[in-house]
Design a protein around this motif. Structure first.
Motif, PDB file in Angstrom:
ATOM      1  N   PRO A   1      -4.785  -2.865   9.264  1.00 32.92           N
ATOM      2  CA  PRO A   1      -3.376  -2.463   9.327  1.00 32.92           C
ATOM      3  C   PRO A   1      -2.967  -1.477   8.241  1.00 32.92           C
ATOM      4  O   PRO A   1      -2.236  -0.510   8.505  1.00 32.92           O
ATOM      5  CB  PRO A   1      -2.627  -3.790   9.198  1.00 32.92           C
ATOM      6  N   MET A   2      -3.431  -1.694   7.019  1.00 32.86           N
ATOM      7  CA  MET A   2      -3.041  -0.802   5.927  1.00 32.86           C
ATOM      8  C   MET A   2      -3.527   0.616   6.164  1.00 32.86           C
ATOM      9  O   MET A   2      -2.785   1.587   5.956  1.00 32.86           O
ATOM     10  CB  MET A   2      -3.586  -1.341   4.597  1.00 32.86           C
TER      11      MET A   2
ATOM     12  N   ALA B   1       0.829  -1.216   0.000  1.00 33.34           N
ATOM     13  CA  ALA B   1       0.000   0.000   0.000  1.00 33.34           C
ATOM     14  C   ALA B   1       0.859   1.260   0.000  1.00 33.34           C
ATOM     15  O   ALA B   1       0.407   2.319   0.430  1.00 33.34           O
ATOM     16  CB  ALA B   1      -0.935  -0.014   1.200  1.00 33.34           C
ATOM     17  N   ASP B   2       2.092   1.140  -0.465  1.00 37.36           N
ATOM     18  CA  ASP B   2       3.014   2.276  -0.584  1.00 37.36           C
ATOM     19  C   ASP B   2       3.419   2.855   0.767  1.00 37.36           C
ATOM     20  O   ASP B   2       3.723   4.052   0.870  1.00 37.36           O
ATOM     21  CB  ASP B   2       2.424   3.384  -1.464  1.00 37.36           C
TER      22      ASP B   2
ATOM     23  N   GLN C   1       1.803   7.248   8.445  1.00 40.22           N
ATOM     24  CA  GLN C   1       2.852   7.701   7.527  1.00 40.22           C
ATOM     25  C   GLN C   1       2.540   9.101   7.005  1.00 40.22           C
ATOM     26  O   GLN C   1       3.439   9.954   6.921  1.00 40.22           O
ATOM     27  CB  GLN C   1       2.987   6.728   6.359  1.00 40.22           C
ATOM     28  N   ALA C   2       1.285   9.357   6.675  1.00 46.34           N
ATOM     29  CA  ALA C   2       0.902  10.672   6.170  1.00 46.34           C
ATOM     30  C   ALA C   2       1.109  11.761   7.219  1.00 46.34           C
ATOM     31  O   ALA C   2       1.319  12.932   6.870  1.00 46.34           O
ATOM     32  CB  ALA C   2      -0.551  10.658   5.704  1.00 46.34           C
TER      33      ALA C   2
ATOM     34  N   VAL D   1      -5.773  12.189   1.270  1.00 43.01           N
ATOM     35  CA  VAL D   1      -4.542  11.460   0.967  1.00 43.01           C
ATOM     36  C   VAL D   1      -4.794  10.063   0.404  1.00 43.01           C
ATOM     37  O   VAL D   1      -3.968   9.554  -0.346  1.00 43.01           O
ATOM     38  CB  VAL D   1      -3.611  11.377   2.197  1.00 43.01           C
ATOM     39  N   PHE D   2      -5.931   9.446   0.736  1.00 39.96           N
ATOM     40  CA  PHE D   2      -6.281   8.164   0.128  1.00 39.96           C
ATOM     41  C   PHE D   2      -7.716   7.813   0.504  1.00 39.96           C
ATOM     42  O   PHE D   2      -8.280   8.368   1.447  1.00 39.96           O
ATOM     43  CB  PHE D   2      -5.317   7.041   0.524  1.00 39.96           C
TER      44      PHE D   2
END
Length: 217
Positions: free
Chosen positions: A64-65, A19-20, A72-73, A198-199
């Motif tokens: 988790p993703m 998932a980057d 992270q963002a 962001v997603f």
């Protein structure tokens, strides 16, 4: 019996990295923290599935993703003060504790807060302070914060947290004003929260974060 070490590795390799999520410290944290300590005992074998996990009263551990991408963002640094809103049983706080300087874990459900207080030391997250109170009020006593994480969705812009962010602070949440939802990062702009998507993401709405019903003529 579940091989938890292998399950964590599979979770990271197949759900998180794909998932980057590239932050090496975050990846290491997710490899290290035993997620099974934070789920109800009957669900231990489901701890590493690619899904939200119910922890009671309509609350979940975020998949988790989604959790990894939100953190992270937020660009959490080693000296950051962090507020984890709706910490549930404490898994997100344990991950954040591996990245930040200090973590305040806020939970309004007394049973979930008690579970977090038990699981966090067992996971080695000794620098997390678990506090109990309304999620919508935050925890200004330990603020302002560099990063605030809302562990779930909100139907309204969480403007009440603007005063608890440092000028360079970030707030991550899932914003769900309607059927569709987006993970958002908010920053301060002239004292107000300004967000950017962001997603795509989905999660149950946190208690207190439901939009008021609109008046219909």
């Amino acid at each position: 019996m579940l091989d938890t070490t292998a399950a964590r590795r599979m979770m990271v390799d197949c759900q998180v990295r794909t998932a980057d999520v590239t932050n090496p410290d975050l990846i290491d944290a997710m490899l290290d923290v035993p997620r099974e300590l934070f789920v109800p005992k009957p669900l231990t074998d489901l701890a590493y599935l690619d899904s939200d996990i119910a922890i009671g009263d309509g609350r979940v551990l975020l998949k988790p993703m989604v959790l990894a991408k939100l953190i992270q963002a937020g660009q959490v640094g080693s000296a950051d003060q962090v507020l984890d809103v709706g910490c549930g049983t404490g898994y997100s706080s344990a991950i954040l504790a591996r990245l930040a300087g200090s973590v305040v874990a806020l939970e309004q459900d007394a049973s979930l807060a008690a579970a977090a207080k038990q699981a966090l030391p067992a996971a080695g997250a000794t620098q997390v302070t678990v506090v109990t109170g309304p999620l919508t009020a935050g925890w200004p006593a330990s603020g302002p914060y560099d990063f605030i994480l809302l562990n779930g969705a909100t139907e309204v812009t969480p403007e009440s947290y603007a005063k608890q962010l440092k000028p360079s602070g970030r707030l991550a949440c899932i914003y769900k004003p309607g059927p569709a939802a987006k993970a958002m990062i908010y920053r301060l702009a002239e004292g107000r929260l300004l967000g950017r998507p962001v997603f795509d993401a989905a999660a149950p709405v946190l208690p207190g974060f439901v939009a008021p019903e609109a008046f219909v003529f």
